[in-house]
Design a protein around this motif. Structure first.
Motif, short mmCIF file in Angstrom:
data_model
loop_
_atom_site.label_atom_id
_atom_site.label_comp_id
_atom_site.label_asym_id
_atom_site.label_seq_id
_atom_site.Cartn_x
_atom_site.Cartn_y
_atom_site.Cartn_z
N ASN A 11 -44.48 -50.62 32.77
CA ASN A 11 -43.18 -49.97 32.64
C ASN A 11 -43.06 -49.42 31.22
O ASN A 11 -43.24 -50.16 30.25
CB ASN A 11 -42.07 -50.97 32.93
CG ASN A 11 -40.69 -50.37 32.94
OD1 ASN A 11 -40.36 -49.53 32.10
ND2 ASN A 11 -39.88 -50.79 33.89
N ALA A 12 -42.70 -48.16 31.09
CA ALA A 12 -42.62 -47.53 29.77
C ALA A 12 -41.55 -48.16 28.89
O ALA A 12 -41.60 -48.03 27.67
CB ALA A 12 -42.35 -46.03 29.93
N ASP A 13 -40.58 -48.86 29.49
CA ASP A 13 -39.53 -49.53 28.72
C ASP A 13 -39.99 -50.87 28.14
O ASP A 13 -39.29 -51.47 27.33
CB ASP A 13 -38.28 -49.76 29.57
CG ASP A 13 -37.61 -48.45 29.96
OD1 ASP A 13 -37.73 -47.47 29.19
OD2 ASP A 13 -36.97 -48.43 31.02
N PHE A 14 -41.12 -51.35 28.56
CA PHE A 14 -41.65 -52.63 28.09
C PHE A 14 -42.69 -52.37 27.01
O PHE A 14 -43.32 -51.31 26.98
CB PHE A 14 -42.29 -53.41 29.24
CG PHE A 14 -41.37 -53.68 30.40
CD1 PHE A 14 -39.99 -53.65 30.27
CD2 PHE A 14 -41.91 -53.96 31.65
CE1 PHE A 14 -39.16 -53.91 31.35
CE2 PHE A 14 -41.08 -54.22 32.73
CZ PHE A 14 -39.71 -54.19 32.58
N SER A 15 -42.90 -53.37 26.15
CA SER A 15 -43.90 -53.19 25.11
C SER A 15 -44.56 -54.52 24.76
O SER A 15 -44.03 -55.58 25.06
CB SER A 15 -43.28 -52.57 23.85
OG SER A 15 -42.38 -53.47 23.25
N ALA A 71 -38.37 -57.15 30.55
CA ALA A 71 -37.00 -57.33 31.06
C ALA A 71 -36.62 -58.80 31.21
O ALA A 71 -37.48 -59.69 31.25
CB ALA A 71 -36.87 -56.63 32.41
#
Length: 128
Positions: free
Chosen positions: A21-25, A49
């Motif tokens: 997911n691009a929102d995760f890092s 998340a």
């Protein structure tokens, strides 16, 4: 090992680790610790998340524990530019892993450290 060498070890693991997911890092923070036996262990943070990620210090501590060690001489966390002091959860984890870690040198910059005891004055203690 010097503080600069430990900081360099932490910075070696900092980087972009692709997640689904691009929102995760992962990997924006790296940590390195030196054990009482002279071994160095590193770890990276994971940000996903629902608050289920973890700090780089936790990752490095897990590596240390896999090697049957519990005592930390010094520890540092950093991104590509700055030293990052450990959060309260990380401080408490170091103490609960081994109470001797109250003597751990926690680096706040290249030149400055405080002991875990100084950074965790009101730590959790089991009720008697």
């Amino acid at each position: 090992m010097t503080a600069e060498e430990l900081i360099e070890e932490a910075r070696k693991v900092v980087g972009e680790y692709k997640l689904s997911n691009a929102d995760f890092s992962a990997g924006s923070v790296g940590a390195a610790l030196l054990t009482a036996k002279g071994n160095v262990f590193t770890g990276i943070n994971i940000e996903v998340a629902c608050g289920i990620g973890f700090c780089a210090e936790h990752s490095a501590i897990a590596e240390m524990l896999k090697n049957r060690e519990t005592q930390i001489e010094m520890i540092v966390a950093t991104n590509s530019e700055f030293i990052i002091p450990p959060c309260g959860r990380c401080r408490e984890l170091m103490f609960q892993i081994d109470s001797k870690n109250l003597n751990t040198k926690v680096y706040l910059s290249k030149e400055k450290y405080m002991t875990l005891d100084e950074l965790l004055p009101n730590r959790w203690e089991p009720s008697i």
